[in-house]
Scaffold this motif. Structure first.
Motif, mmCIF file in Angstrom:
data_model
loop_
_atom_site.group_PDB
_atom_site.id
_atom_site.type_symbol
_atom_site.label_atom_id
_atom_site.label_comp_id
_atom_site.label_asym_id
_atom_site.label_seq_id
_atom_site.Cartn_x
_atom_site.Cartn_y
_atom_site.Cartn_z
ATOM 1 N N THR A 178 7.157 8.894 7.458
ATOM 2 C CA THR A 178 5.720 9.150 7.600
ATOM 3 C C THR A 178 4.929 8.398 6.538
ATOM 4 O O THR A 178 3.890 7.793 6.837
ATOM 5 C CB THR A 178 5.437 10.654 7.484
ATOM 6 N N ALA A 179 5.413 8.439 5.301
ATOM 7 C CA ALA A 179 4.726 7.732 4.217
ATOM 8 C C ALA A 179 4.694 6.231 4.477
ATOM 9 O O ALA A 179 3.679 5.566 4.201
ATOM 10 C CB ALA A 179 5.411 8.030 2.889
ATOM 11 N N LEU A 180 5.772 5.674 5.016
ATOM 12 C CA LEU A 180 5.801 4.238 5.318
ATOM 13 C C LEU A 180 4.770 3.877 6.383
ATOM 14 O O LEU A 180 4.080 2.857 6.280
ATOM 15 C CB LEU A 180 7.204 3.821 5.764
ATOM 16 N N PHE A 181 4.657 4.706 7.419
ATOM 17 C CA PHE A 181 3.630 4.477 8.440
ATOM 18 C C PHE A 181 2.241 4.559 7.816
ATOM 19 O O PHE A 181 1.343 3.765 8.142
ATOM 20 C CB PHE A 181 3.762 5.489 9.576
ATOM 21 N N GLY A 182 2.044 5.526 6.926
ATOM 22 C CA GLY A 182 0.747 5.662 6.266
ATOM 23 C C GLY A 182 0.424 4.457 5.402
ATOM 24 O O GLY A 182 -0.719 3.974 5.393
ATOM 25 N N ILE A 183 1.427 3.945 4.677
ATOM 26 C CA ILE A 183 1.215 2.756 3.851
ATOM 27 C C ILE A 183 0.876 1.553 4.721
ATOM 28 O O ILE A 183 0.002 0.734 4.381
ATOM 29 C CB ILE A 183 2.466 2.484 2.987
#
Length: 209
Positions: free
Chosen positions: A109-114
């Motif tokens: 999820t954090a990678l998608f957000g980044i």
């Protein structure tokens, strides 16, 4: 005096005048976070209303059709939508008390957000390079303010996610961490809903309207 003392001793232990409970009961935490989200709704409502008023004031500058790359924006939108799905998977694993899987889905999820924030920054940089900065017209001022405010919220959510990942790694899926993960879930899905409004109202209506 001695009789009173003996009477007190036979009465048993002194009464306790306080209750031992959590400093932040779950009900009050969730209520407080709902109130915060409502205040955020008001902020975005004002920004949307401002853009509705100023969105056609180009000051002889570029219009949305001249600036917006809808395929790129669609890809960026998909990043945030996928991140909402993957965070849902993280919450499902949390309910199963599977710490490792919860952390993996949070990392995804954090990678998608980044990726979302990175593409947004690329769009901003490209527009400024083309001379379409926020000072160019009222339309661009309202655009940068609305989209930039959402981007700052997503960035804050990413930082919060990494902090919670560290907390879960250290302390596990204890009650407090579950409550924090629930609050982040509400915040993240809220940002997803706001972005759907931005994509529809600002980008699509700007180009096609």
């Amino acid at each position: 005096m001695t009789e009173l003392t003996d009477h007190a001793l036979h009465e048993g232990p002194a009464p306790t005048f306080y209750l031992q409970e959590e400093h932040h009961p779950e009900g009050s935490t969730m209520l407080g976070f709902w109130l915060y989200l409502m205040s955020d709704c008001l902020i975005f409502a004002v920004l949307f209303a401002t853009h509705a008023v100023l969105g056609r004031n180009y000051a002889a500058g570029p219009s949305p059709a001249d600036l917006f790359d809808l395929p790129l924006v669609a890809v960026n939108t998909s990043m945030l939508l996928f991140s909402s799905i993957t965070y849902g998977f993280a919450m499902l694993e949390m309910e199963k008390a599977n710490r490792k899987a919860t952390l993996v889905w949070m990392a995804v999820t954090a990678l998608f957000g980044i990726a979302f924030v990175g593409l947004e920054l690329y769009e901003f940089a490209h527009m400024i390079h083309e001379g379409a900065g926020p000072q160019r017209s009222a339309f661009l001022s309202s655009f940068f303010t609305l989209v930039g405010t959402h981007g700052l919220h997503v960035t804050s959510g990413i930082v919060w996610m990494f902090v919670l990942m560290a907390q879960v790694t250290k302390h596990g899926l204890i009650l407090e961490n579950k409550r924090r993960l629930m609050c982040l879930s509400m915040f993240w899905h809220f940002l997803d809903v706001v972005w759907i409004g931005v994509f529809s109202f600002v980008y699509l209506m700007g180009v096609l309207g």
